[in-house]
Every structure is written in C-alpha cells, then in structure tokens.
Design a protein around this motif. Structure first.
Motif, PDB file in Angstrom:
ATOM      1  N   ARG A  67      -4.910   1.376 -11.433  1.00 25.34           N
ATOM      2  CA  ARG A  67      -4.104   2.588 -11.229  1.00 25.34           C
ATOM      3  C   ARG A  67      -4.888   3.792 -11.719  1.00 25.34           C
ATOM      4  O   ARG A  67      -5.432   3.789 -12.812  1.00 25.34           O
ATOM      5  N   GLU A  68      -4.927   4.807 -10.890  1.00 27.71           N
ATOM      6  CA  GLU A  68      -5.552   6.072 -11.262  1.00 27.71           C
ATOM      7  C   GLU A  68      -4.497   7.162 -11.125  1.00 27.71           C
ATOM      8  O   GLU A  68      -4.348   7.774 -10.073  1.00 27.71           O
ATOM      9  N   PRO A  69      -3.715   7.409 -12.194  1.00 22.98           N
ATOM     10  CA  PRO A  69      -2.629   8.388 -12.099  1.00 22.98           C
ATOM     11  C   PRO A  69      -3.142   9.822 -12.091  1.00 22.98           C
ATOM     12  O   PRO A  69      -4.272  10.102 -12.483  1.00 22.98           O
ATOM     13  N   SER A  70      -2.286  10.696 -11.666  1.00 27.10           N
ATOM     14  CA  SER A  70      -2.595  12.120 -11.639  1.00 27.10           C
ATOM     15  C   SER A  70      -2.634  12.655 -13.060  1.00 27.10           C
ATOM     16  O   SER A  70      -1.824  12.294 -13.897  1.00 27.10           O
ATOM     17  N   THR A  71      -3.571  13.522 -13.322  1.00 29.25           N
ATOM     18  CA  THR A  71      -3.655  14.143 -14.645  1.00 29.25           C
ATOM     19  C   THR A  71      -3.270  15.612 -14.583  1.00 29.25           C
ATOM     20  O   THR A  71      -3.414  16.319 -15.558  1.00 29.25           O
ATOM     21  N   TYR A  72      -2.802  16.081 -13.443  1.00 31.28           N
ATOM     22  CA  TYR A  72      -2.438  17.476 -13.278  1.00 31.28           C
ATOM     23  C   TYR A  72      -0.948  17.645 -13.482  1.00 31.28           C
ATOM     24  O   TYR A  72      -0.150  16.932 -12.894  1.00 31.28           O
ATOM     25  N   LYS A  73      -0.583  18.605 -14.288  1.00 34.44           N
ATOM     26  CA  LYS A  73       0.824  18.866 -14.559  1.00 34.44           C
ATOM     27  C   LYS A  73       1.479  19.470 -13.317  1.00 34.44           C
ATOM     28  O   LYS A  73       0.943  20.377 -12.705  1.00 34.44           O
ATOM     29  N   GLY A  74       2.621  18.950 -12.934  1.00 33.26           N
ATOM     30  CA  GLY A  74       3.356  19.464 -11.788  1.00 33.26           C
ATOM     31  C   GLY A  74       2.965  18.834 -10.473  1.00 33.26           C
ATOM     32  O   GLY A  74       3.586  19.092  -9.459  1.00 33.26           O
ATOM     33  N   CYS A  76       2.591  15.304  -8.421  1.00 30.96           N
ATOM     34  CA  CYS A  76       3.044  13.927  -8.458  1.00 30.96           C
ATOM     35  C   CYS A  76       2.185  13.122  -7.495  1.00 30.96           C
ATOM     36  O   CYS A  76       2.486  13.038  -6.306  1.00 30.96           O
ATOM     37  N   HIS A  77       1.087  12.591  -7.981  1.00 35.78           N
ATOM     38  CA  HIS A  77       0.145  11.874  -7.125  1.00 35.78           C
ATOM     39  C   HIS A  77      -0.465  10.720  -7.917  1.00 35.78           C
ATOM     40  O   HIS A  77      -0.858  10.887  -9.061  1.00 35.78           O
ATOM     41  N   GLU A  78      -0.522   9.569  -7.316  1.00 30.66           N
ATOM     42  CA  GLU A  78      -1.119   8.383  -7.935  1.00 30.66           C
ATOM     43  C   GLU A  78      -2.070   7.754  -6.918  1.00 30.66           C
ATOM     44  O   GLU A  78      -1.890   7.918  -5.710  1.00 30.66           O
ATOM     45  N   ARG A  79      -3.061   7.042  -7.430  1.00 26.75           N
ATOM     46  CA  ARG A  79      -3.957   6.284  -6.546  1.00 26.75           C
ATOM     47  C   ARG A  79      -4.099   4.876  -7.076  1.00 26.75           C
ATOM     48  O   ARG A  79      -4.179   4.663  -8.283  1.00 26.75           O
ATOM     49  N   LEU A  80      -4.144   3.926  -6.150  1.00 23.00           N
ATOM     50  CA  LEU A  80      -4.432   2.543  -6.483  1.00 23.00           C
ATOM     51  C   LEU A  80      -5.754   2.193  -5.815  1.00 23.00           C
ATOM     52  O   LEU A  80      -5.915   2.381  -4.612  1.00 23.00           O
ATOM     53  N   LEU A  81      -6.693   1.711  -6.600  1.00 22.74           N
ATOM     54  CA  LEU A  81      -7.992   1.298  -6.091  1.00 22.74           C
ATOM     55  C   LEU A  81      -8.047  -0.218  -6.178  1.00 22.74           C
ATOM     56  O   LEU A  81      -7.770  -0.794  -7.238  1.00 22.74           O
ATOM     57  N   VAL A 144      -8.406   2.184  -0.994  1.00 21.33           N
ATOM     58  CA  VAL A 144      -7.818   3.302  -1.722  1.00 21.33           C
ATOM     59  C   VAL A 144      -6.429   3.547  -1.150  1.00 21.33           C
ATOM     60  O   VAL A 144      -6.281   3.834   0.033  1.00 21.33           O
ATOM     61  N   MET A 145      -5.429   3.429  -2.006  1.00 25.78           N
ATOM     62  CA  MET A 145      -4.049   3.680  -1.604  1.00 25.78           C
ATOM     63  C   MET A 145      -3.577   4.918  -2.349  1.00 25.78           C
ATOM     64  O   MET A 145      -3.621   4.981  -3.571  1.00 25.78           O
ATOM     65  N   SER A 146      -3.154   5.913  -1.605  1.00 26.55           N
ATOM     66  CA  SER A 146      -2.704   7.176  -2.177  1.00 26.55           C
ATOM     67  C   SER A 146      -1.186   7.239  -2.139  1.00 26.55           C
ATOM     68  O   SER A 146      -0.578   7.060  -1.089  1.00 26.55           O
ATOM     69  N   LEU A 147      -0.565   7.486  -3.280  1.00 24.89           N
ATOM     70  CA  LEU A 147       0.885   7.625  -3.393  1.00 24.89           C
ATOM     71  C   LEU A 147       1.179   9.076  -3.748  1.00 24.89           C
ATOM     72  O   LEU A 147       0.697   9.583  -4.758  1.00 24.89           O
ATOM     73  N   THR A 148       1.959   9.751  -2.908  1.00 31.70           N
ATOM     74  CA  THR A 148       2.269  11.163  -3.110  1.00 31.70           C
ATOM     75  C   THR A 148       3.777  11.344  -3.190  1.00 31.70           C
ATOM     76  O   THR A 148       4.517  10.811  -2.376  1.00 31.70           O
ATOM     77  N   CYS A 149       4.217  12.134  -4.160  1.00 34.43           N
ATOM     78  CA  CYS A 149       5.626  12.389  -4.393  1.00 34.43           C
ATOM     79  C   CYS A 149       6.024  13.724  -3.755  1.00 34.43           C
ATOM     80  O   CYS A 149       5.260  14.678  -3.790  1.00 34.43           O
ATOM     81  N   VAL A 150       7.209  13.755  -3.181  1.00 36.17           N
ATOM     82  CA  VAL A 150       7.767  14.986  -2.628  1.00 36.17           C
ATOM     83  C   VAL A 150       8.976  15.347  -3.472  1.00 36.17           C
ATOM     84  O   VAL A 150       9.859  14.528  -3.668  1.00 36.17           O
ATOM     85  N   ASP A 151       9.016  16.592  -3.969  1.00 40.12           N
ATOM     86  CA  ASP A 151      10.112  17.062  -4.823  1.00 40.12           C
ATOM     87  C   ASP A 151      10.267  16.115  -5.999  1.00 40.12           C
ATOM     88  O   ASP A 151       9.300  15.747  -6.611  1.00 40.12           O
ATOM     89  N   GLY A 152      11.442  15.703  -6.327  1.00 37.68           N
ATOM     90  CA  GLY A 152      11.678  14.695  -7.337  1.00 37.68           C
ATOM     91  C   GLY A 152      11.011  14.955  -8.675  1.00 37.68           C
ATOM     92  O   GLY A 152      10.619  16.052  -9.000  1.00 37.68           O
ATOM     93  N   ASP A 153      10.894  13.909  -9.467  1.00 36.03           N
ATOM     94  CA  ASP A 153      10.323  13.984 -10.809  1.00 36.03           C
ATOM     95  C   ASP A 153       8.816  14.060 -10.710  1.00 36.03           C
ATOM     96  O   ASP A 153       8.158  13.105 -10.339  1.00 36.03           O
ATOM     97  N   SER A 154       8.240  15.201 -11.057  1.00 37.40           N
ATOM     98  CA  SER A 154       6.801  15.372 -10.941  1.00 37.40           C
ATOM     99  C   SER A 154       6.098  15.267 -12.280  1.00 37.40           C
ATOM    100  O   SER A 154       4.983  15.709 -12.433  1.00 37.40           O
ATOM    101  N   THR A 155       6.771  14.685 -13.268  1.00 39.14           N
ATOM    102  CA  THR A 155       6.116  14.532 -14.563  1.00 39.14           C
ATOM    103  C   THR A 155       5.188  13.338 -14.512  1.00 39.14           C
ATOM    104  O   THR A 155       5.534  12.310 -13.960  1.00 39.14           O
TER     105      THR A 155
END
Length: 180
Positions: A67-74, A76-81, A144-155
């Motif tokens: 898992r390579e989670p997003s490190t940017y505040k606000g 909501c993006h994750e990656r699975l390698l 590479v699998m990219s997971l992107t969040c729309v609205d919702g909890d972006s923490t």
C-alpha cells in the motif's frame, strides 16, 4: 440621410425582436432546478475499508501488494503496487476485479479503454492497467492499482501520518538568539 435613419431604425427593431425571442426561448432552460444530486450514492467508504477489500481480492488471485497511501492533506488517493506471475497477470487482474464485484459489491466503472479496468463503490473509483503480453519471460510485471476518493472523508489513514521527527527543525537550521 433619412434612408440611413430608417435603415438604422428598422435594424434596431429587428435586433430588439431577436433579443426578445431569444430571451423568451432560453428562459425555460435557465430555470433554477435546485441543488445537484450527490456525486455518489451510499455512505462514504473509509480509505482503510476500500484498500482492505481490494487487497483481499488481489491476494486471492496471487498478487503480493504493498500500500502506498497519499501523504497530501485533503487528497484522498491510495495506490496498491503488486506483482504476479507474468503468464497470468492479465487474467488474474481481471478475475480479481470480478471477485471485487461479486464479493464486495463494487460496480463496473467508466470505460477507459480495453487495457484499463475500472470499478466504483460509494465514493471510490479504482483503476488498473493490464500489463499485457510484452513482459519478458521470468520477470513479474508490476501492477499499479489507483484508488481515488470523491468527496467523502479525505483524511489520510493513520499509516500516512509523518513521524514527529519530521516536523522538528534540525539544530543547524534554527537561528541563534545572538545573531543580528
């Protein structure tokens, strides 16, 4: 001179009639129809849940993922390698996406072309490209699998919080009180 004034007057009347007709014809499409519907249905899905579901379906198909989670505040993006056997990576990835639809309720996402797989669930969209046949024998392709969040909890998830040492300045960078 009077002809020019008549032409100008007639042209002005014609333009006024056209503007009135256009405003009347466009009045209906410009009505306020209320707020827009939500961009997703259902309750927002936490990042850890979305990642856990996708990790489990990939593991069931023989992928070893990180898992390579997003490190940017606000954001909501994750990656699975992940890696899988070169001969079966395309098939295993397609099967993992089918498993996510049947076991976890993910839906087919927008069509991004024949070499891209997409899924959606609540406020998440998952996208992965197929590695193809061009992979050399004996080398496991990187998925590479990219997971992107729309609205919702972006923490960001708990795994992404920076260590406390990253926030403290080093002694070499702190100014001394005696310096002018």
């Amino acid at each position: 001179m009077r002809r020019r004034q008549r032409r100008t007057a007639v042209a002005s009347l014609v333009m006024a009639a056209l503007v009135t007709a256009t405003a009347t014809a466009c009045a209906y499409p410009l009505q306020d129809l209320g707020p827009l519907p939500p961009r997703f249905s259902g309750a927002p899905l936490p990042a850890d849940t979305a990642v856990a579901e996708m990790t489990s379906v990939l593991a069931a198909e023989g992928f070893t993922v990180e898992r390579e989670p997003s490190t940017y505040k606000g954001i909501c993006h994750e990656r699975l390698l992940g890696r899988n056997a070169a001969e079966s990576a395309d098939t295993a990835l397609k099967t993992a996406f089918a498993r996510a639809r049947s076991e976890h309720g993910w839906q087919a996402g927008p069509d991004m072309g024949s070499r891209t797989l997409t899924l959606t669930k609540n406020n998440w969209t998952v996208m992965a490209g197929l590695p193809g046949e061009q992979v050399a024998q004996g080398i496991q392709p990187l998925i590479v699998m990219s997971l992107t969040c729309v609205d919702g909890d972006s923490t960001p998830s708990a795994a992404t919080s920076p260590p406390a040492t990253a926030l403290t300045p080093s002694p070499a960078l702190t100014p001394s009180p005696a310096s002018p």
